[in-house]
Enzyme design. Sequence first.
Site, short mmCIF file in Angstrom:
data_model
loop_
_atom_site.label_atom_id
_atom_site.label_comp_id
_atom_site.label_asym_id
_atom_site.label_seq_id
_atom_site.Cartn_x
_atom_site.Cartn_y
_atom_site.Cartn_z
N ASP A 208 21.44 -17.77 47.22
CA ASP A 208 21.50 -16.47 47.53
C ASP A 208 21.94 -15.51 46.26
OD1 ASP A 208 24.17 -17.18 46.88
OD2 ASP A 208 25.35 -16.14 48.49
N HIS B 142 6.88 -19.10 20.71
CA HIS B 142 8.11 -18.57 21.71
C HIS B 142 9.07 -19.58 21.96
CE1 HIS B 142 4.61 -16.17 23.81
NE2 HIS B 142 5.17 -15.52 22.70
N ASP C 111 13.55 -13.27 15.76
CA ASP C 111 12.63 -12.29 16.36
C ASP C 111 13.58 -11.77 17.62
OD1 ASP C 111 10.92 -10.76 17.95
OD2 ASP C 111 9.36 -11.92 17.65
N ASP D 120 11.62 -4.02 18.55
CA ASP D 120 11.01 -5.23 18.29
C ASP D 120 11.03 -5.81 17.00
OD1 ASP D 120 9.84 -7.72 18.76
OD2 ASP D 120 7.98 -6.85 19.60
N HIS E 120 -1.72 -15.40 16.30
CA HIS E 120 -1.62 -14.20 17.19
C HIS E 120 -2.24 -13.17 16.51
CE1 HIS E 120 1.83 -13.02 14.59
NE2 HIS E 120 2.14 -14.18 14.50
N HIS F 238 1.17 -4.63 18.83
CA HIS F 238 1.31 -4.38 20.29
C HIS F 238 2.15 -2.85 20.70
CE1 HIS F 238 5.42 -5.60 20.61
NE2 HIS F 238 5.09 -6.75 19.99
N HIS G 111 6.05 -5.26 25.29
CA HIS G 111 4.67 -4.90 25.12
C HIS G 111 4.11 -3.89 25.90
CE1 HIS G 111 4.19 -9.68 23.85
NE2 HIS G 111 4.83 -8.66 23.05
N GLU H 288 3.26 -6.84 12.79
CA GLU H 288 3.81 -8.46 12.74
C GLU H 288 2.97 -9.51 12.59
OE1 GLU H 288 4.97 -9.97 16.71
OE2 GLU H 288 4.53 -7.99 17.55
N TYR I 95 2.18 -19.62 9.48
CA TYR I 95 2.98 -20.62 10.05
C TYR I 95 2.53 -22.00 9.49
CZ TYR I 95 3.88 -16.68 12.99
OH TYR I 95 4.27 -15.48 13.59
N ARG J 222 7.48 -14.79 9.77
CA ARG J 222 7.01 -13.71 10.37
C ARG J 222 7.89 -12.45 10.08
NH1 ARG J 222 6.65 -15.20 15.23
NH2 ARG J 222 8.26 -14.56 16.39
N GLU K 144 8.46 -8.21 11.27
CA GLU K 144 7.97 -7.16 12.17
C GLU K 144 8.66 -5.94 12.11
OE1 GLU K 144 8.30 -8.86 16.09
OE2 GLU K 144 7.15 -7.46 17.19
N1 GLY Z 1 9.22 -10.51 20.52
C1 GLY Z 1 7.84 -10.55 21.09
C2 GLY Z 1 6.72 -10.00 20.08
O1 GLY Z 1 7.05 -9.88 19.10
O2 GLY Z 1 5.87 -9.61 20.50
MN MN Z 2 6.26 -7.85 18.66
MN MN Z 3 9.22 -9.39 18.13
#
Ligand code: GLY
Ligand code: MN
Ligand code: MN
Length: 430
Positions: A41, A246, A263, A274, A355, A359, A366, A384, A388, A397, A399
């Site tokens: 529940d 991830h 991150d 972010d 990647h 974004h 995102h 970002e 790697y 990385r 960002e």
């Molecule tokens: N933390 C998710 C990204 O950097 O897009």
């Molecule tokens: Mn990001």
């Molecule tokens: Mn990020």
Amino acid sequence: MKKIEINSSFFTRNRKNLAALMKSDSCAVINSNDIMPSNADGSMKFIQNSDLFYLTGIEQEETVLLLNPSAKKDDMKEILFIRDYNPELEVWEGKKYSPEEASRVSGIQTVLGLSRFEDMLHDLMCKYENVYLNTNDHDRAANIVETRDLRFIARLRNRYPIHNYFRLSPLIYSLRAIKSPEEVELLQKACDLTGKGFNRILKFVKPGVWEYEIEAEFAHEFISRGSKYADYEPIIASGESSCFLHYISNDKQCNDGDVLLIDLAAGWGNYNADMTRTIPVNGKFTKRQKDVYNAVLRAMKGTIAEMKPGKTAIDIHMVTKELLAKELVDLKLVKPEDVKDLNKKSSAFKKYYPHEVSHFLGLAVHDVGGFDEPLKPGMVLTCEPGIYIREEKIGIRIENDILITENGNLDLMKSIPVEAEEIESIMNNR
Ligand code: GLY
Ligand code: MN
Ligand code: MN
């Protein structure tokens, strides 16, 4: 968590802007999210539908906004439906919005119990041919779960099959993509809190700490200031894990000589920062780690310089690829011919930089926005880049969050330490 109120004039303006984009003699319906079930529940923490929040500021389940801009009477142009008062529910869940409170938060004059919705909707369906409905049209949304909006759309189309139905999302997204001064202020606050967390852990990280202990330090910094994590799972990845994009288990011990990729960010008033930073666990990058770090940092600076009105997010991604192509060659990871054709899905990029660089950012991490549309002042995007190298256990990385302005951009994270020497200096002076 602190309740962060945005002045109702913001939501009123958003509704007015949206109404101006709708066809004459039409109405629109926007539903809240559901409370998502977990197991038995149990349920997850409620997260409001970003579009409904943007238009009302109401953070409660079973809320519906009905827009009827052509109504003759002003108090019928916008109607908000909230859960009917239920004293039994109140015993378990505490106070829900009263109509007066919902009206104060949203700036909507007419707030009614949800039990009134069907009758009022039927009146409008008899009057109008054109109806706008809301869907999650984010290009990467999985949409596996049927939302309240989707259930409503199916029901409505079944009951009124020969009306004209239109997508609301392109109209709302075009508004949400350009951040107002209030939104920029909230994003800046989320970035500043993120910076406070990062400065805190620079004095905490050392060989032997566990990744989850670092997560707890950030949590203390954020929650004790009335904030919370941004709306994504924190990534705290040391050693080889820094190469897993991830990685969210955050359950390893940080070893001497490894890099640590972090991150994570704070949220503020439903707006998300972010951030990514990569630091040496022992406070000093090795020569190789620093070379890779500075390569990524140069790519970030070079990319940010190109983030300005007129360029598209796709253009920006190509700028990063050009910069990283040179860096990957200099780092002797690839040969010039491996990265000659940037448009080709080259295996060199797939391996070392799999990647994209940017974004949109806002109510969603995102956020909504067109990758092939020219950037405009008021848009906020991340920058970002990363490299790697799994065989060397080095994932770097960096960002930052960037506001597009009339003449270029403003880095909302410019005060968060990013130079390798600055990071080392703070880590070694504790
Ligand atoms: N933390 C998710 C990204 O950097 O897009
Ligand atoms: Mn990001
Ligand atoms: Mn990020």
